[in-house]
Design a protein around this motif. Structure first.
Motif, PDB file in Angstrom:
ATOM      1  N   TYR A 102      36.189  26.079  47.314  1.00  0.00           N
ATOM      2  CA  TYR A 102      36.906  26.423  46.083  1.00  0.00           C
ATOM      3  C   TYR A 102      37.701  25.212  45.620  1.00  0.00           C
ATOM      4  N   ALA A 103      37.600  24.918  44.329  1.00  0.00           N
ATOM      5  CA  ALA A 103      38.319  23.780  43.741  1.00  0.00           C
ATOM      6  C   ALA A 103      39.395  24.302  42.798  1.00  0.00           C
ATOM      7  N   GLU A 104      40.527  23.595  42.775  1.00  0.00           N
ATOM      8  CA  GLU A 104      41.589  23.980  41.842  1.00  0.00           C
ATOM      9  C   GLU A 104      41.121  23.731  40.418  1.00  0.00           C
ATOM     10  N   ILE A 105      41.476  24.669  39.543  1.00  0.00           N
ATOM     11  CA  ILE A 105      41.105  24.604  38.131  1.00  0.00           C
ATOM     12  C   ILE A 105      42.346  24.872  37.284  1.00  0.00           C
ATOM     13  N   PRO A 106      42.258  24.606  35.977  1.00  0.00           N
ATOM     14  CA  PRO A 106      43.369  24.994  35.101  1.00  0.00           C
ATOM     15  C   PRO A 106      43.546  26.520  35.109  1.00  0.00           C
ATOM     16  N   ALA A 107      44.724  26.960  34.738  1.00  0.00           N
ATOM     17  CA  ALA A 107      45.028  28.391  34.702  1.00  0.00           C
ATOM     18  C   ALA A 107      44.027  29.136  33.829  1.00  0.00           C
ATOM     19  N   TYR A 108      43.514  30.249  34.338  1.00  0.00           N
ATOM     20  CA  TYR A 108      42.633  31.111  33.554  1.00  0.00           C
ATOM     21  C   TYR A 108      43.296  32.459  33.256  1.00  0.00           C
ATOM     22  N   ASN A 109      44.489  32.656  33.783  1.00  0.00           N
ATOM     23  CA  ASN A 109      45.244  33.870  33.507  1.00  0.00           C
ATOM     24  C   ASN A 109      46.731  33.525  33.517  1.00  0.00           C
ATOM     25  N   SER A 110      47.545  34.506  33.235  1.00  0.00           N
ATOM     26  CA  SER A 110      48.991  34.265  33.214  1.00  0.00           C
ATOM     27  C   SER A 110      49.714  35.273  34.097  1.00  0.00           C
ATOM     28  N   GLY A 111      49.138  35.544  35.266  1.00  0.00           N
ATOM     29  CA  GLY A 111      49.751  36.485  36.198  1.00  0.00           C
ATOM     30  C   GLY A 111      51.155  36.047  36.575  1.00  0.00           C
ATOM     31  N   PRO A 112      52.047  37.005  36.784  1.00  0.00           N
ATOM     32  CA  PRO A 112      53.445  36.657  37.058  1.00  0.00           C
ATOM     33  C   PRO A 112      53.645  35.876  38.355  1.00  0.00           C
ATOM     34  N   TYR A 113      52.705  35.981  39.300  1.00  0.00           N
ATOM     35  CA  TYR A 113      52.846  35.272  40.576  1.00  0.00           C
ATOM     36  C   TYR A 113      51.844  34.139  40.723  1.00  0.00           C
ATOM     37  N   ALA A 114      51.021  33.905  39.720  1.00  0.00           N
ATOM     38  CA  ALA A 114      49.983  32.877  39.798  1.00  0.00           C
ATOM     39  C   ALA A 114      50.594  31.485  39.633  1.00  0.00           C
ATOM     40  N   GLU A 115      50.332  30.631  40.614  1.00  0.00           N
ATOM     41  CA  GLU A 115      50.804  29.241  40.572  1.00  0.00           C
ATOM     42  C   GLU A 115      49.675  28.239  40.802  1.00  0.00           C
ATOM     43  N   HIS A 116      48.581  28.710  41.384  1.00  0.00           N
ATOM     44  CA  HIS A 116      47.391  27.886  41.635  1.00  0.00           C
ATOM     45  C   HIS A 116      46.172  28.733  41.297  1.00  0.00           C
ATOM     46  N   TRP A 117      45.184  28.090  40.700  1.00  0.00           N
ATOM     47  CA  TRP A 117      43.950  28.775  40.318  1.00  0.00           C
ATOM     48  C   TRP A 117      42.779  28.017  40.935  1.00  0.00           C
ATOM     49  N   PHE A 118      41.795  28.761  41.451  1.00  0.00           N
ATOM     50  CA  PHE A 118      40.643  28.166  42.119  1.00  0.00           C
ATOM     51  C   PHE A 118      39.359  28.784  41.570  1.00  0.00           C
ATOM     52  N   GLU A 119      38.265  28.032  41.745  1.00  0.00           N
ATOM     53  CA  GLU A 119      36.956  28.518  41.324  1.00  0.00           C
ATOM     54  C   GLU A 119      35.907  27.947  42.251  1.00  0.00           C
ATOM     55  N   LYS A 120      34.847  28.754  42.457  1.00  0.00           N
ATOM     56  CA  LYS A 120      33.684  28.310  43.209  1.00  0.00           C
ATOM     57  C   LYS A 120      32.441  28.811  42.485  1.00  0.00           C
ATOM     58  N   HIS A 121      31.482  27.922  42.294  1.00  0.00           N
ATOM     59  CA  HIS A 121      30.211  28.310  41.700  1.00  0.00           C
ATOM     60  C   HIS A 121      29.307  28.810  42.817  1.00  0.00           C
ATOM     61  N   LEU A 122      28.688  29.941  42.587  1.00  0.00           N
ATOM     62  CA  LEU A 122      27.816  30.548  43.583  1.00  0.00           C
ATOM     63  C   LEU A 122      26.390  30.059  43.391  1.00  0.00           C
ATOM     64  N   ALA A 123      25.709  29.791  44.481  1.00  0.00           N
ATOM     65  CA  ALA A 123      24.318  29.315  44.403  1.00  0.00           C
ATOM     66  C   ALA A 123      23.391  30.477  44.154  1.00  0.00           C
ATOM     67  N   LEU A 134      27.071  41.833  42.180  1.00  0.00           N
ATOM     68  CA  LEU A 134      27.616  42.329  40.913  1.00  0.00           C
ATOM     69  C   LEU A 134      27.194  41.455  39.729  1.00  0.00           C
ATOM     70  N   GLY A 135      26.380  40.407  39.988  1.00  0.00           N
ATOM     71  CA  GLY A 135      25.857  39.553  38.926  1.00  0.00           C
ATOM     72  C   GLY A 135      26.661  38.301  38.636  1.00  0.00           C
ATOM     73  N   ALA A 136      27.673  38.013  39.443  1.00  0.00           N
ATOM     74  CA  ALA A 136      28.530  36.853  39.179  1.00  0.00           C
ATOM     75  C   ALA A 136      27.838  35.547  39.553  1.00  0.00           C
ATOM     76  N   GLU A 137      28.130  34.522  38.771  1.00  0.00           N
ATOM     77  CA  GLU A 137      27.659  33.166  39.041  1.00  0.00           C
ATOM     78  C   GLU A 137      28.790  32.285  39.556  1.00  0.00           C
ATOM     79  N   ARG A 138      30.015  32.750  39.392  1.00  0.00           N
ATOM     80  CA  ARG A 138      31.174  32.013  39.876  1.00  0.00           C
ATOM     81  C   ARG A 138      32.248  33.006  40.287  1.00  0.00           C
ATOM     82  N   VAL A 139      33.134  32.512  41.169  1.00  0.00           N
ATOM     83  CA  VAL A 139      34.261  33.314  41.632  1.00  0.00           C
ATOM     84  C   VAL A 139      35.533  32.540  41.338  1.00  0.00           C
ATOM     85  N   ARG A 140      36.522  33.237  40.829  1.00  0.00           N
ATOM     86  CA  ARG A 140      37.831  32.645  40.550  1.00  0.00           C
ATOM     87  C   ARG A 140      38.899  33.428  41.302  1.00  0.00           C
ATOM     88  N   LEU A 141      40.064  32.809  41.421  1.00  0.00           N
ATOM     89  CA  LEU A 141      41.204  33.483  42.020  1.00  0.00           C
ATOM     90  C   LEU A 141      42.472  32.753  41.633  1.00  0.00           C
TER      91      LEU A 141
END
Length: 142
Positions: free
Chosen positions: A121-142, A96-103
């Motif tokens: 996947y490494a923990e990152i600062p919040a990138y959204n404000s979902g009502p159930y989101a407590e941890h945010w992760f990201e991975k850069h794709l090769a 789909l053209g992504a260079e990174r994945v978040r969750l």
């Protein structure tokens, strides 16, 4: 698979089994409309032909995709199926053209958080404000 996913995450959140009516309502409130090309994809993993895992990937912006609804049935945990599911979802994100994945995820979903950490996947600062989101992760794709 989405019913099993929702039943588990809702039951854990409420600290009791989710009723069928609650699962139905949750699925209505959380449609999977965007999890088809060109905005996303939904993957089902099988073990010996039996569907036991699933996950979705959706495009957030031109370089970012988001993992969602990632679920591994308890019978398949510890088999490597979770890592295989993440690899398949990451392949879909690349397509789909992504260079990174978040969750985002919750604190009580300890198995999920461990799966993400084990798979780069490494923990990152919040990138959204979902009502159930407590941890945010990201991975850069090769």
């Amino acid at each position: 698979m989405r019913r099993a996913y929702y039943a588990e995450v809702a039951g854990r959140y409420w600290k009791r089994p989710a009723t069928e009516a609650e699962v139905d309502a949750g699925l209505r409130d959380d449609p999977a409309d965007g999890l088809v090309p060109p905005t996303g994809q939904f993957v089902v993993g099988r073990l010996d032909g039996v569907p036991l895992s699933c996950g979705g990937i959706r495009v957030l912006d031109p370089v970012t995709a988001e993992l969602t609804r990632v679920y591994v049935d308890p019978r398949a945990r510890g088999t490597g199926g979770g890592a295989a599911l993440l690899a398949a979802l990451e392949d879909e994100a690349r397509a789909l053209g992504a260079e990174r994945v978040r969750l985002d995820t919750r604190s009580d979903l300890v198995e999920a958080r461990a799966l993400y950490a084990r798979n780069g996947y490494a923990e990152i600062p919040a990138y959204n404000s979902g009502p159930y989101a407590e941890h945010w992760f990201e991975k850069h794709l090769a």
